[in-house]
Motif scaffolding. Structure first.
Motif, PDB file in Angstrom:
ATOM      1  N   UNK A 207       0.837  -1.191   0.000  1.00 53.78           N
ATOM      2  CA  UNK A 207       0.000   0.000   0.000  1.00 53.78           C
ATOM      3  C   UNK A 207       0.882   1.256   0.000  1.00 53.78           C
ATOM      4  N   UNK A 208       0.341   2.405  -0.435  1.00 52.78           N
ATOM      5  CA  UNK A 208       1.175   3.593  -0.658  1.00 52.78           C
ATOM      6  C   UNK A 208       2.038   4.018   0.527  1.00 52.78           C
ATOM      7  N   UNK A 209       1.554   3.836   1.748  1.00 49.36           N
ATOM      8  CA  UNK A 209       2.343   4.244   2.921  1.00 49.36           C
ATOM      9  C   UNK A 209       3.042   3.070   3.588  1.00 49.36           C
ATOM     10  N   UNK A 234       6.730  -3.937  -5.241  1.00 49.29           N
ATOM     11  CA  UNK A 234       7.391  -3.573  -3.998  1.00 49.29           C
ATOM     12  C   UNK A 234       6.550  -2.711  -3.084  1.00 49.29           C
ATOM     13  N   UNK A 235       7.200  -2.113  -2.064  1.00 46.37           N
ATOM     14  CA  UNK A 235       6.463  -1.340  -1.066  1.00 46.37           C
ATOM     15  C   UNK A 235       6.135   0.068  -1.549  1.00 46.37           C
ATOM     16  N   UNK A 258      -0.498  -4.810   3.609  1.00 48.43           N
ATOM     17  CA  UNK A 258      -0.497  -3.762   4.629  1.00 48.43           C
ATOM     18  C   UNK A 258      -0.054  -4.376   5.949  1.00 48.43           C
ATOM     19  N   UNK A 259       1.038  -3.864   6.488  1.00 51.97           N
ATOM     20  CA  UNK A 259       1.587  -4.399   7.736  1.00 51.97           C
ATOM     21  C   UNK A 259       0.862  -3.846   8.965  1.00 51.97           C
ATOM     22  N   UNK A 260       0.437  -2.591   8.908  1.00 52.24           N
ATOM     23  CA  UNK A 260      -0.219  -1.953  10.053  1.00 52.24           C
ATOM     24  C   UNK A 260      -1.509  -1.282   9.591  1.00 52.24           C
ATOM     25  N   UNK A 261      -2.411  -1.051  10.550  1.00 44.35           N
ATOM     26  CA  UNK A 261      -3.746  -0.539  10.217  1.00 44.35           C
ATOM     27  C   UNK A 261      -3.690   0.806   9.504  1.00 44.35           C
ATOM     28  N   UNK A 262      -2.768   1.667   9.898  1.00 47.13           N
ATOM     29  CA  UNK A 262      -2.747   3.025   9.324  1.00 47.13           C
ATOM     30  C   UNK A 262      -2.397   3.023   7.837  1.00 47.13           C
ATOM     31  N   UNK A 263      -1.801   1.952   7.320  1.00 46.33           N
ATOM     32  CA  UNK A 263      -1.475   1.909   5.892  1.00 46.33           C
ATOM     33  C   UNK A 263      -2.560   1.225   5.062  1.00 46.33           C
ATOM     34  N   UNK A 293      -1.337  -7.974   8.454  1.00 44.20           N
ATOM     35  CA  UNK A 293      -2.011  -7.620   9.714  1.00 44.20           C
ATOM     36  C   UNK A 293      -2.787  -6.312   9.648  1.00 44.20           C
ATOM     37  N   UNK A 294      -2.428  -5.423   8.733  1.00 43.37           N
ATOM     38  CA  UNK A 294      -3.121  -4.150   8.634  1.00 43.37           C
ATOM     39  C   UNK A 294      -4.590  -4.282   8.290  1.00 43.37           C
ATOM     40  N   UNK A 295      -4.968  -5.420   7.697  1.00 42.55           N
ATOM     41  CA  UNK A 295      -6.370  -5.626   7.304  1.00 42.55           C
ATOM     42  C   UNK A 295      -7.138  -6.425   8.339  1.00 42.55           C
TER      43      UNK A 295
END
Length: 322
Positions: A207-209, A234-235, A258-263, A293-295
């Motif tokens: 995801x973009x961030x 890639x990232x 997405x590794x974390x919720x904010x991304x 995990x971000x999802x």
């Protein structure tokens, strides 16, 4: 006449325990523990002086480090290292009975109950032993496959490194960076293929961030092992670039990490889901997988699939690409 110069005492040869510990990337406590438990000590020690480790002593300890990094039990590693020191190991090394147990020391990554390859990787990472890390990772991927190597060797070591530097401040950040680089290199060695695979390719992107891309590298390597086509972006792929890539390549499947919720940008994912290509009356849209995990949570973006792990994502993509 010039007064004769008093002879200077020769500088002591060999390395001190502290200098040797820095060279090997272990703590002095570990070296002393190995000496006490397994009889691995300097061949010579002058009375009244600190221990001095000669080249032959250093070679034994280097072999000990290499073996334990590969998951060999410390007692067995000591036996093998000492056996390779020559037909008649110095008395100082063989005196006493070696006691069994695990050497202690502060420079460790607690990884829990894991495969021997993971324990060896963690030990090599703490020592910043890049060649040994590369050997363990290459062998793990070749023998276990990308999925098992990622889930049972790489991931536990990465998590242990992350926990360590969080607990110790900035002290172990270099360990995590070096470990991450070598993991990416080992996975990319499998993913990079000299010949293109025919057929429509899956699109993989962060995801973009999102700056974490190692899980995508693992997925790319696993797809390559199965002979499935993919394009890895890639990232942190910017939103408009992501939409343009989907429109230009027409992938049957898009996986967004997405590794974390904010991304986890749900609105952007919904735009990807609606992206279509092809002539009027025969428009095609991709199947979108949101991974990482971000999802987490009960609600996923509408029209998407959410694989729970790498193996599930791989199976879903294979079904879509076949």
């Amino acid at each position: 006449m010039t007064a004769p110069t008093a002879p200077t005492a020769p500088a002591p040869a060999g390395l001190t325990t502290g200098a040797l510990a820095r060279r090997l990337g272990v703590s002095p406590t570990t070296i002393r523990s190995w000496e006490r438990r397994y009889g691995i000590g300097p061949a010579h020690r002058a009375p009244g002086r600190h221990r001095r480790w000669e080249p032959e002593d250093v070679a034994v300890l280097e072999e000990m480090c290499r073996l334990t990094a590969r998951g060999v039990n410390p007692a067995e590693a000591a036996r093998i290292a000492l056996a390779g020191a020559g037909p008649e190991p110095p008395k100082a090394r063989t005196a006493g009975t070696a006691r069994t147990g695990t050497a202690s020391g502060g420079n460790t990554l607690p990884v829990g109950t894991v495969r021997p390859e993971c324990r060896g990787l963690a030990r090599a990472a703490v020592r910043l032993d890049a060649p040994e890390m590369a050997r363990i990772l290459r062998r793990s991927v070749d023998e276990l496959g990308a999925v098992v190597a990622w889930t049972e060797v790489m991931t536990p070591a990465l998590r242990a490194a992350g926990r360590k530097w969080v607990a110790e401040g900035e002290r172990y950040v270099e360990v995590e960076h070096l470990l991450s680089w070598h993991i990416a290199a080992a996975l990319r060695r499998v993913a990079d293929r000299p010949e293109p695979v025919p057929g429509p390719a899956a699109l993989l992107a962060g995801m973009p961030s999102e700056l974490h891309a190692l899980p995508l590298e693992a997925l790319a390597a696993a797809l390559a092992e199965r002979g499935l086509p993919f394009r890895m972006f890639g990232p942190a792929l910017p939103p408009e670039a992501l939409l343009e890539a989907v429109h230009r390549t027409g992938p049957p499947a898009v996986l967004l990490w997405s590794q974390v919720t904010r991304t986890a940008d749900r609105a952007l994912v919904e735009r990807v889901v609606r992206t279509a290509w092809g002539p009027q009356g025969a428009r095609t849209q991709p199947v979108v997988l949101v991974a990482g995990p971000g999802w987490a949570g009960p609600r996923r973006p509408p029209g998407t699939l959410r694989p729970r792990d790498l193996a599930t994502a791989l199976d879903l993509l294979e079904g879509l690409l076949r």
